[in-house]
Design a protein around this motif. Structure first.
Motif, PDB file in Angstrom:
ATOM      1  N   TYR A  45       0.838  -1.206   0.000  1.00 35.87           N
ATOM      2  CA  TYR A  45       0.000   0.000   0.000  1.00 35.87           C
ATOM      3  C   TYR A  45       0.875   1.261   0.000  1.00 35.87           C
ATOM      4  N   THR A 134       4.231  -7.906   8.328  1.00 35.78           N
ATOM      5  CA  THR A 134       3.428  -7.112   9.280  1.00 35.78           C
ATOM      6  C   THR A 134       2.280  -7.947   9.843  1.00 35.78           C
ATOM      7  N   ALA A 160      -9.186  -8.839   2.298  1.00 37.88           N
ATOM      8  CA  ALA A 160      -8.757  -9.284   0.963  1.00 37.88           C
ATOM      9  C   ALA A 160      -7.478  -8.585   0.494  1.00 37.88           C
ATOM     10  N   GLY A 161      -6.973  -7.627   1.287  1.00 37.86           N
ATOM     11  CA  GLY A 161      -5.712  -6.962   0.945  1.00 37.86           C
ATOM     12  C   GLY A 161      -4.509  -7.822   1.334  1.00 37.86           C
ATOM     13  N   GLY A 162      -3.313  -7.243   1.205  1.00 36.96           N
ATOM     14  CA  GLY A 162      -2.076  -7.997   1.449  1.00 36.96           C
ATOM     15  C   GLY A 162      -1.905  -8.415   2.900  1.00 36.96           C
ATOM     16  N   VAL A 163      -1.916  -7.440   3.819  1.00 36.76           N
ATOM     17  CA  VAL A 163      -1.759  -7.764   5.244  1.00 36.76           C
ATOM     18  C   VAL A 163      -2.919  -8.659   5.685  1.00 36.76           C
ATOM     19  N   THR A 182     -14.555  -7.593   4.853  1.00 38.69           N
ATOM     20  CA  THR A 182     -14.133  -7.107   3.535  1.00 38.69           C
ATOM     21  C   THR A 182     -15.203  -6.244   2.890  1.00 38.69           C
ATOM     22  N   GLY A 183     -14.759  -5.300   2.072  1.00 38.83           N
ATOM     23  CA  GLY A 183     -15.696  -4.513   1.276  1.00 38.83           C
ATOM     24  C   GLY A 183     -16.026  -5.229  -0.019  1.00 38.83           C
ATOM     25  N   ARG A 184     -15.310  -6.337  -0.267  1.00 38.54           N
ATOM     26  CA  ARG A 184     -15.527  -7.080  -1.515  1.00 38.54           C
ATOM     27  C   ARG A 184     -16.059  -8.474  -1.196  1.00 38.54           C
ATOM     28  N   ARG A 202     -17.680  -4.954   5.101  1.00 35.77           N
ATOM     29  CA  ARG A 202     -16.888  -3.855   5.675  1.00 35.77           C
ATOM     30  C   ARG A 202     -17.760  -2.900   6.492  1.00 35.77           C
ATOM     31  N   CYS A 245      -2.342  -2.036  12.593  1.00 37.60           N
ATOM     32  CA  CYS A 245      -1.152  -1.731  11.793  1.00 37.60           C
ATOM     33  C   CYS A 245      -1.451  -0.797  10.641  1.00 37.60           C
ATOM     34  N   LEU A 247      -4.043   1.998   7.988  1.00 38.82           N
ATOM     35  CA  LEU A 247      -4.902   3.181   7.843  1.00 38.82           C
ATOM     36  C   LEU A 247      -5.548   3.206   6.467  1.00 38.82           C
ATOM     37  N   ALA A 248      -5.842   1.992   5.935  1.00 34.90           N
ATOM     38  CA  ALA A 248      -6.403   1.930   4.571  1.00 34.90           C
ATOM     39  C   ALA A 248      -7.708   2.708   4.472  1.00 34.90           C
ATOM     40  N   CYS A 270       1.451  -1.992  15.798  1.00 35.71           N
ATOM     41  CA  CYS A 270       2.451  -2.804  15.083  1.00 35.71           C
ATOM     42  C   CYS A 270       3.120  -1.987  13.984  1.00 35.71           C
ATOM     43  N   SER A 272       6.319  -2.183  11.149  1.00 44.24           N
ATOM     44  CA  SER A 272       7.228  -3.155  10.528  1.00 44.24           C
ATOM     45  C   SER A 272       8.552  -2.536  10.123  1.00 44.24           C
TER      46      SER A 272
HETATM   47  N1  LIG Z   1       2.399  -0.500  10.394  1.00 45.08           N
HETATM   48  C1  LIG Z   1       3.141  -1.016   9.416  1.00 45.08           C
HETATM   49  O1  LIG Z   1       4.350  -1.212   9.544  1.00 45.08           O
HETATM   50  C2  LIG Z   1       2.473  -1.420   8.151  1.00 45.08           C
HETATM   51  C3  LIG Z   1       3.051  -2.378   7.308  1.00 45.08           C
HETATM   52  C4  LIG Z   1       2.336  -2.787   6.165  1.00 45.08           C
HETATM   53  C5  LIG Z   1       1.104  -2.208   5.875  1.00 45.08           C
HETATM   54  N2  LIG Z   1       0.621  -1.240   6.707  1.00 45.08           N
HETATM   55  C6  LIG Z   1      -0.682  -0.619   6.438  1.00 45.08           C
HETATM   56  O2  LIG Z   1      -1.673  -1.618   6.461  1.00 45.08           O
HETATM   57  C7  LIG Z   1      -2.693  -1.296   5.520  1.00 45.08           C
HETATM   58  C8  LIG Z   1      -2.872  -2.459   4.558  1.00 45.08           C
HETATM   59  O3  LIG Z   1      -1.703  -2.589   3.751  1.00 45.08           O
HETATM   60  P1  LIG Z   1      -1.703  -3.601   2.526  1.00 45.08           P
HETATM   61  O4  LIG Z   1      -0.352  -3.554   1.927  1.00 45.08           O
HETATM   62  O5  LIG Z   1      -2.311  -4.875   2.957  1.00 45.08           O
HETATM   63  O6  LIG Z   1      -2.734  -2.825   1.541  1.00 45.08           O
HETATM   64  P2  LIG Z   1      -3.818  -3.441   0.561  1.00 45.08           P
HETATM   65  O7  LIG Z   1      -3.329  -4.701  -0.042  1.00 45.08           O
HETATM   66  O8  LIG Z   1      -4.254  -2.339  -0.317  1.00 45.08           O
HETATM   67  O9  LIG Z   1      -5.037  -3.815   1.545  1.00 45.08           O
HETATM   68  C9  LIG Z   1      -5.821  -2.846   2.141  1.00 45.08           C
HETATM   69  C10 LIG Z   1      -7.243  -3.365   2.220  1.00 45.08           C
HETATM   70  O10 LIG Z   1      -8.012  -2.473   3.031  1.00 45.08           O
HETATM   71  C11 LIG Z   1      -9.344  -2.434   2.559  1.00 45.08           C
HETATM   72  N3  LIG Z   1      -9.668  -1.039   2.228  1.00 45.08           N
HETATM   73  C12 LIG Z   1      -9.172  -0.285   1.220  1.00 45.08           C
HETATM   74  N4  LIG Z   1      -9.703   0.947   1.241  1.00 45.08           N
HETATM   75  C13 LIG Z   1     -10.559   0.968   2.286  1.00 45.08           C
HETATM   76  C14 LIG Z   1     -11.418   1.961   2.824  1.00 45.08           C
HETATM   77  N5  LIG Z   1     -11.506   3.183   2.290  1.00 45.08           N
HETATM   78  N6  LIG Z   1     -12.154   1.632   3.901  1.00 45.08           N
HETATM   79  C15 LIG Z   1     -12.070   0.410   4.447  1.00 45.08           C
HETATM   80  N7  LIG Z   1     -11.282  -0.573   3.981  1.00 45.08           N
HETATM   81  C16 LIG Z   1     -10.538  -0.288   2.909  1.00 45.08           C
HETATM   82  C17 LIG Z   1      -9.402  -3.340   1.330  1.00 45.08           C
HETATM   83  O11 LIG Z   1      -9.759  -4.650   1.766  1.00 45.08           O
HETATM   84  P3  LIG Z   1     -11.208  -5.283   1.484  1.00 45.08           P
HETATM   85  O12 LIG Z   1     -11.449  -5.090   0.021  1.00 45.08           O
HETATM   86  O13 LIG Z   1     -11.059  -6.697   1.901  1.00 45.08           O
HETATM   87  O14 LIG Z   1     -12.169  -4.512   2.330  1.00 45.08           O
HETATM   88  C18 LIG Z   1      -7.967  -3.383   0.880  1.00 45.08           C
HETATM   89  O15 LIG Z   1      -7.683  -4.521   0.123  1.00 45.08           O
HETATM   90  C19 LIG Z   1      -2.269   0.010   4.852  1.00 45.08           C
HETATM   91  O16 LIG Z   1      -2.862   1.095   5.518  1.00 45.08           O
HETATM   92  C20 LIG Z   1      -0.769   0.030   5.076  1.00 45.08           C
HETATM   93  O17 LIG Z   1      -0.246   1.337   5.066  1.00 45.08           O
HETATM   94  C21 LIG Z   1       1.275  -0.845   7.821  1.00 45.08           C
END
Ligand SMILES: NC(=O)c1ccc[n+]([C@@H]2O[C@H](COP(=O)([O-])OP(=O)(O)OC[C@H]3O[C@@H](n4cnc5c(N)ncnc54)[C@H](OP(=O)(O)O)[C@@H]3O)[C@@H](O)[C@H]2O)c1
Length: 330
Positions: A45, A134, A160-163, A182-184, A202, A245, A247-248, A270, A272
């Motif tokens: 993300y 993470t 459904a996202g990466g984390v 999930t939103g999907r 979601r 972890c 803020l999506a 958390c 990373s």
């Molecule tokens: N703290 C750390 O060290 C760390 C490390 C890695 C990632 N992160 C954070 O963790 C989050 C996820 O990262 P990722 O790489 O997994 O991203 P990602 O693959 O884009 O997954 C994020 C998921 O959040 C949901 N989402 C997206 N927009 C949204 C919205 N407006 N409202 C509610 N849900 C929403 C969607 O899942 P659904 O379609 O399933 O709803 C999306 O697939 C990001 O905010 C990223 O910055 C933090």
């Protein structure tokens, strides 16, 4: 002829982020003990925000983005690494303040480098990448807190996202009953393949509710933030915990302290990026032990670096399922 390699270089000429495929010489790389021939990186993300310029992620310009990389040591002045060693780097400012993984070559400090754990190769290590790492840190935080001893359901948001995908797979592999938020809902079958026992929309958690709602969850992993995190805390049972972890959805926390002071709920942060090496090793061990190849294949798609800039908006728009590995040689 000069020995050159290709990298994506981000610049900000007039406040706008511009990313271009660029041919570079090794002398351009930052100083460090270990030079790596990168094979794969991944799209997180944060990388999406950096590549699109939609978030202020990059701290130094020009920058090679890419918060992850994996490949083989090309040369090393550190006795800890030899040419040919399979290694990975995540975080420590990579792709943010230190030239990162969207590059065929990288030079880093030896303190940033981890040997790729046995059982993984460069591609599968990047299928995990920062997102999977993470997820493992969140699961370890819940485990250390004692939350994994609960018989109650655990919820994963942004599932459904990466984390989210890797958190679902890990918690299910550890024998927990996982509810994927999930939103999907079209991804229900995918999430069940990863081990989710149930799926909720979601909007169930993004609604504002009472400061203390009925106890519903043993705890969970939150990647969304904002009202979702607040509602999750308010529905978590006595002495449960939520590992936060992401803020999506939002970086706000529009809640009250009631879950913490009346129900002993713990909010476990958390990060990373600056995780100490000992904890990194522990997280990768958990991933190797509990993520099967089938799960990793199910969560992963591959994108060539030559197409990454046009692909990147999809992760910020929440359209990517699971993980994206980046082939830096294609
Ligand atoms: N703290 C750390 O060290 C760390 C490390 C890695 C990632 N992160 C954070 O963790 C989050 C996820 O990262 P990722 O790489 O997994 O991203 P990602 O693959 O884009 O997954 C994020 C998921 O959040 C949901 N989402 C997206 N927009 C949204 C919205 N407006 N409202 C509610 N849900 C929403 C969607 O899942 P659904 O379609 O399933 O709803 C999306 O697939 C990001 O905010 C990223 O910055 C933090």
């Amino acid at each position: 002829m000069a020995d050159t390699f290709t990298a994506l270089v981000a610049e900000q000429p007039d406040g706008r982020t511009v990313v271009k495929s660029t041919s570079l010489e090794e002398t351009a790389l930052p100083p460090g003990e270990v030079i790596i021939d990168v094979a794969y990186s991944s799209l997180n993300y944060k990388d999406g925000l950096a590549l699109t310029g939609r978030g202020k992620v990059i701290r130094k310009w020009p920058m090679i983005p890419g918060i992850d990389l994996a490949g083989r040591v090309r040369s090393s002045s550190s006795p800890r690494f030899r040419p040919g060693d399979a290694v990975l780097v995540t975080g420590y400012g990579l792709g943010v303040s230190w030239w990162g993984g969207f590059s065929q070559r990288a030079r880093v400090k030896e303190s940033m480098v981890l040997a790729i754990p046995e059982g993984l190769d460069a591609r599968s290590a990047m299928a995990i990448g920062t997102a999977g790492f993470t997820a493992a840190l969140c699961v370890l935080a819940l485990q250390d807190h004692g939350t994994l001893r609960t018989d109650r359901e655990l919820v994963v948001t942004g599932a459904a996202g990466g984390v989210g995908s890797i958190a679902v797979a890990l918690l299910a592999a550890l024998g927990k009953k996982v509810v994927a938020s999930t939103g999907r809902t079209s991804e229900a079958a995918y999430l069940k393949t990863l081990g989710a026992a149930d799926i909720i929309g979601r909007d169930v958690l993004s609604q504002k509710g009472p400061p203390l709602a009925s106890e519903r969850w043993g705890g969970g992993v939150d990647t969304v933030g904002g009202q979702t995190l607040v509602t999750l805390c308010s529905q978590t049972a006595y002495r449960g915990a939520v590992a936060a972890c992401g803020l999506a959805g939002s970086s706000d926390f529009p809640g009250t302290v009631f879950p913490f002071i009346l129900r002993n709920v713990a909010l476990l942060g958390c990060d990373s990026d600056m995780t100490p090496m000992e904890e990194r090793t522990r997280a990768w061990k958990l991933l190797v032990q509990h993520l099967g190849k089938l799960h990793l294949d199910a969560v992963t798609e591959e994108v060539p670096m030559s197409r990454l800039v046009e692909f990147a908006p999809r992760i910020v728009d929440g359209q990517v399922r699971g993980r994206v590995v980046v082939n830096v040689n294609a």
